[in-house]
Design a protein around this motif. Structure first.
Motif, PDB file in Angstrom:
ATOM      1  N   ASN A  72      10.178  20.220 -12.367  1.00 46.64           N
ATOM      2  CA  ASN A  72       9.257  20.993 -11.529  1.00 46.64           C
ATOM      3  C   ASN A  72       9.923  21.622 -10.309  1.00 46.64           C
ATOM      4  O   ASN A  72       9.230  22.149  -9.434  1.00 46.64           O
ATOM      5  CB  ASN A  72       8.088  20.110 -11.095  1.00 46.64           C
ATOM      6  N   GLN A  73      11.245  21.542 -10.234  1.00 45.29           N
ATOM      7  CA  GLN A  73      12.020  22.110  -9.117  1.00 45.29           C
ATOM      8  C   GLN A  73      11.484  21.642  -7.761  1.00 45.29           C
ATOM      9  O   GLN A  73      11.295  22.419  -6.835  1.00 45.29           O
ATOM     10  CB  GLN A  73      12.042  23.626  -9.188  1.00 45.29           C
ATOM     11  N   ILE A  74      11.245  20.350  -7.679  1.00 44.48           N
ATOM     12  CA  ILE A  74      10.744  19.737  -6.452  1.00 44.48           C
ATOM     13  C   ILE A  74      11.924  19.438  -5.541  1.00 44.48           C
ATOM     14  O   ILE A  74      12.965  18.972  -5.991  1.00 44.48           O
ATOM     15  CB  ILE A  74       9.963  18.450  -6.782  1.00 44.48           C
ATOM     16  N   ILE A  75      11.748  19.696  -4.284  1.00 41.76           N
ATOM     17  CA  ILE A  75      12.751  19.349  -3.280  1.00 41.76           C
ATOM     18  C   ILE A  75      12.358  18.000  -2.718  1.00 41.76           C
ATOM     19  O   ILE A  75      11.217  17.799  -2.312  1.00 41.76           O
ATOM     20  CB  ILE A  75      12.799  20.409  -2.163  1.00 41.76           C
ATOM     21  N   ILE A  76      13.300  17.070  -2.714  1.00 44.41           N
ATOM     22  CA  ILE A  76      13.015  15.746  -2.151  1.00 44.41           C
ATOM     23  C   ILE A  76      14.037  15.484  -1.055  1.00 44.41           C
ATOM     24  O   ILE A  76      15.219  15.740  -1.229  1.00 44.41           O
ATOM     25  CB  ILE A  76      13.023  14.637  -3.222  1.00 44.41           C
ATOM     26  N   GLY A 100       0.854  -1.178   0.000  1.00 45.39           N
ATOM     27  CA  GLY A 100       0.000   0.000   0.000  1.00 45.39           C
ATOM     28  C   GLY A 100       0.890   1.226   0.000  1.00 45.39           C
ATOM     29  O   GLY A 100       2.024   1.191   0.488  1.00 45.39           O
ATOM     30  N   ILE A 101       0.383   2.301  -0.584  1.00 43.90           N
ATOM     31  CA  ILE A 101       1.113   3.564  -0.566  1.00 43.90           C
ATOM     32  C   ILE A 101       0.190   4.638  -0.025  1.00 43.90           C
ATOM     33  O   ILE A 101      -1.036   4.550  -0.139  1.00 43.90           O
ATOM     34  CB  ILE A 101       1.648   3.958  -1.956  1.00 43.90           C
ATOM     35  N   GLY A 102       0.790   5.634   0.597  1.00 41.59           N
ATOM     36  CA  GLY A 102      -0.004   6.713   1.152  1.00 41.59           C
ATOM     37  C   GLY A 102       0.761   8.012   1.144  1.00 41.59           C
ATOM     38  O   GLY A 102       1.991   8.032   1.056  1.00 41.59           O
ATOM     39  N   GLY A 103       0.017   9.091   1.207  1.00 43.99           N
ATOM     40  CA  GLY A 103       0.633  10.405   1.248  1.00 43.99           C
ATOM     41  C   GLY A 103      -0.343  11.447   1.730  1.00 43.99           C
ATOM     42  O   GLY A 103      -1.558  11.259   1.678  1.00 43.99           O
ATOM     43  N   ILE A 104       0.223  12.542   2.226  1.00 50.84           N
ATOM     44  CA  ILE A 104      -0.588  13.637   2.739  1.00 50.84           C
ATOM     45  C   ILE A 104       0.075  14.951   2.341  1.00 50.84           C
ATOM     46  O   ILE A 104       1.279  15.134   2.547  1.00 50.84           O
ATOM     47  CB  ILE A 104      -0.794  13.515   4.264  1.00 50.84           C
ATOM     48  N   LEU A 105      -0.702  15.831   1.722  1.00 43.02           N
ATOM     49  CA  LEU A 105      -0.217  17.131   1.268  1.00 43.02           C
ATOM     50  C   LEU A 105      -0.727  18.213   2.206  1.00 43.02           C
ATOM     51  O   LEU A 105      -1.933  18.294   2.475  1.00 43.02           O
ATOM     52  CB  LEU A 105      -0.704  17.413  -0.158  1.00 43.02           C
ATOM     53  N   ARG A 106       0.216  19.019   2.718  1.00 47.72           N
ATOM     54  CA  ARG A 106      -0.149  20.120   3.612  1.00 47.72           C
ATOM     55  C   ARG A 106       0.534  21.400   3.158  1.00 47.72           C
ATOM     56  O   ARG A 106       1.561  21.371   2.498  1.00 47.72           O
ATOM     57  CB  ARG A 106       0.243  19.784   5.048  1.00 47.72           C
ATOM     58  N   ASP A 107      -0.057  22.523   3.580  1.00 46.28           N
ATOM     59  CA  ASP A 107       0.531  23.816   3.241  1.00 46.28           C
ATOM     60  C   ASP A 107       1.280  24.396   4.433  1.00 46.28           C
ATOM     61  O   ASP A 107       1.402  23.744   5.472  1.00 46.28           O
ATOM     62  CB  ASP A 107      -0.537  24.782   2.704  1.00 46.28           C
ATOM     63  N   TRP A 108       1.774  25.625   4.281  1.00 44.80           N
ATOM     64  CA  TRP A 108       2.567  26.285   5.318  1.00 44.80           C
ATOM     65  C   TRP A 108       1.770  26.606   6.569  1.00 44.80           C
ATOM     66  O   TRP A 108       2.343  26.897   7.601  1.00 44.80           O
ATOM     67  CB  TRP A 108       3.233  27.546   4.757  1.00 44.80           C
ATOM     68  N   VAL A 150       1.585  17.824  -9.097  1.00 46.52           N
ATOM     69  CA  VAL A 150       1.853  18.447 -10.398  1.00 46.52           C
ATOM     70  C   VAL A 150       0.562  18.673 -11.183  1.00 46.52           C
ATOM     71  O   VAL A 150       0.437  19.656 -11.919  1.00 46.52           O
ATOM     72  CB  VAL A 150       2.873  17.609 -11.200  1.00 46.52           C
ATOM     73  N   SER A 151      -0.420  17.800 -11.021  1.00 45.00           N
ATOM     74  CA  SER A 151      -1.678  17.940 -11.761  1.00 45.00           C
ATOM     75  C   SER A 151      -2.733  18.743 -10.987  1.00 45.00           C
ATOM     76  O   SER A 151      -3.870  18.840 -11.429  1.00 45.00           O
ATOM     77  CB  SER A 151      -2.232  16.565 -12.123  1.00 45.00           C
ATOM     78  N   SER A 152      -2.351  19.332  -9.870  1.00 40.50           N
ATOM     79  CA  SER A 152      -3.310  20.054  -9.033  1.00 40.50           C
ATOM     80  C   SER A 152      -3.216  21.568  -9.234  1.00 40.50           C
ATOM     81  O   SER A 152      -2.272  22.076  -9.843  1.00 40.50           O
ATOM     82  CB  SER A 152      -3.046  19.745  -7.553  1.00 40.50           C
ATOM     83  N   VAL A 153      -4.193  22.280  -8.684  1.00 38.34           N
ATOM     84  CA  VAL A 153      -4.175  23.746  -8.715  1.00 38.34           C
ATOM     85  C   VAL A 153      -3.052  24.315  -7.855  1.00 38.34           C
ATOM     86  O   VAL A 153      -2.596  25.430  -8.082  1.00 38.34           O
ATOM     87  CB  VAL A 153      -5.527  24.340  -8.249  1.00 38.34           C
ATOM     88  N   TRP A 154      -2.570  23.545  -6.889  1.00 32.46           N
ATOM     89  CA  TRP A 154      -1.529  24.028  -5.987  1.00 32.46           C
ATOM     90  C   TRP A 154      -0.183  24.177  -6.691  1.00 32.46           C
ATOM     91  O   TRP A 154       0.652  24.962  -6.259  1.00 32.46           O
ATOM     92  CB  TRP A 154      -1.400  23.110  -4.772  1.00 32.46           C
ATOM     93  N   ALA A 155       0.018  23.452  -7.786  1.00 30.37           N
ATOM     94  CA  ALA A 155       1.288  23.514  -8.499  1.00 30.37           C
ATOM     95  C   ALA A 155       1.580  24.919  -9.021  1.00 30.37           C
ATOM     96  O   ALA A 155       2.746  25.311  -9.129  1.00 30.37           O
ATOM     97  CB  ALA A 155       1.308  22.503  -9.651  1.00 30.37           C
ATOM     98  N   ARG A 197       5.929  25.772  -4.669  1.00 29.71           N
ATOM     99  CA  ARG A 197       6.776  24.612  -4.949  1.00 29.71           C
ATOM    100  C   ARG A 197       6.474  23.483  -3.980  1.00 29.71           C
ATOM    101  O   ARG A 197       5.923  23.691  -2.912  1.00 29.71           O
ATOM    102  CB  ARG A 197       8.252  25.004  -4.847  1.00 29.71           C
ATOM    103  N   LEU A 198       6.913  22.285  -4.372  1.00 25.43           N
ATOM    104  CA  LEU A 198       6.652  21.081  -3.586  1.00 25.43           C
ATOM    105  C   LEU A 198       7.917  20.583  -2.902  1.00 25.43           C
ATOM    106  O   LEU A 198       8.995  20.567  -3.493  1.00 25.43           O
ATOM    107  CB  LEU A 198       6.113  19.970  -4.490  1.00 25.43           C
ATOM    108  N   ILE A 199       7.736  20.166  -1.668  1.00 21.42           N
ATOM    109  CA  ILE A 199       8.754  19.423  -0.924  1.00 21.42           C
ATOM    110  C   ILE A 199       8.175  18.033  -0.713  1.00 21.42           C
ATOM    111  O   ILE A 199       7.075  17.897  -0.181  1.00 21.42           O
ATOM    112  CB  ILE A 199       9.058  20.066   0.444  1.00 21.42           C
ATOM    113  N   ILE A 200       8.898  17.011  -1.161  1.00 26.35           N
ATOM    114  CA  ILE A 200       8.495  15.620  -0.919  1.00 26.35           C
ATOM    115  C   ILE A 200       9.356  15.099   0.218  1.00 26.35           C
ATOM    116  O   ILE A 200      10.586  15.218   0.172  1.00 26.35           O
ATOM    117  CB  ILE A 200       8.715  14.737  -2.165  1.00 26.35           C
TER     118      ILE A 200
END
Length: 189
Positions: A165-169, A77-85, A118-123, A127-130
C-alpha cells in the motif's frame, strides 16, 4: 524560536539545515517534494530542532498509534488517531488487547491503524503515514532481520501490507504522540 510551539513539542539541541526563505524545513514537506532538500546549503545551520506533531502533506493522511501495558497483569491497550492535512481528526480507536508484552502491543497498534485505513474510503484518496513512538517496532517493520522468531510472521505480514500500500512508517518522539498514547491507556481499561 517559533512562537507557535505547544506543550506537546520538544526542543532537541542539534543541527538543522534551514531553507533560504523560511529559515527551517519540516520533514513532511520532503515527503511531498524531495527536491526541497536540494535548496539547502551546508552553511545554513540552526542551533536547535523542534519536535512536535505536524500535519501530513496534501493528499496524505497520518495515523499516530501507540500501545500501552499496565504494570498489573500485563494487560495492554492500543490506540490511534487518523488525521488529514488540515489537522481534521477522521477517526480514532482505543482497544483492550488483553495480556501482551509492550512490543507486541506496539505492533498490534500499528497493524490496527493500517487495517483501519486500508479498509476505509480514505485509502482511495491519498497515502498513509504511520507514526509510532516505538523505534524497535518501526525498525522491525523496515528490516525484519532482528525480529524474534515468535513475532516474525506477524511483522512480515505488517511489512507486506506497508509495502503493498506504499505506506510510510516512521518513528516520532513520544512527546509528539500524546493523543495516541492517551487512547492506548484508555484501552487498558
Amino acid at each position: 524560536m517559533h512562537a507557535n510551539l505547544n506543550a506537546n513539542c520538544m526542543l532537541n539541541w542539534g543541527l538543522v539545515k534551514k531553507t533560504p526563505h523560511t529559515g527551517h524545513i519540516e520533514v513532511d514537506f520532503l515527503i511531498g517534494d524531495p527536491s526541497v532538500a536540494d535548496n539547502l546549503s551546508d552553511s545554513k545551520v540552526l542551533d536547535s530542532i523542534v519536535y512536535c506533531w505536524n500535519p501530513p502533506p496534501l493528499d496524505f493522511f497520518k495515523m499516530n498509534v501507540d500501545g500501552a501495558v499496565s504494570s498489573v497483569g500485563m494487560v495492554a491497550g492500543i490506540g490511534g488517531i487518523l488525521r488529514d492535512w488540515n489537522r481534521v481528526t477522521l477517526t480514532s480507536f482505543s482497544v483492550n488487547v488483553g495480556p501482551n508484552t509492550p512490543i507486541l502491543a506496539e505492533m498490534k497498534a500499528i497493524k490496527k491503524g493500517i487495517d483501519i485505513f486500508v479498509s476505509s474510503v480514505w485509502a482511495s484518496k491519498g497515502r498513509l503515514i504511520i507514526e509510532s513512538d516505538s523505534k524497535i517496532a518501526v525498525e522491525w517493520i523496515k528490516d525484519q532481520i532482528s525480529v524474534p522468531v515468535y513475532l516474525s510472521n506477524f511483522v512480515k505480514e505488517i511489512a507486506s501490507t506497508v509495502s503493498l500500500n506504499q505506506i510510510i512508517i516512521r518513528w516520532i518522539p513520544r512527546c509528539c504522540n500524546c493523543e495516541a498514547d492517551k487512547l492506548a491507556k484508555e484501552g487498558i481499561g
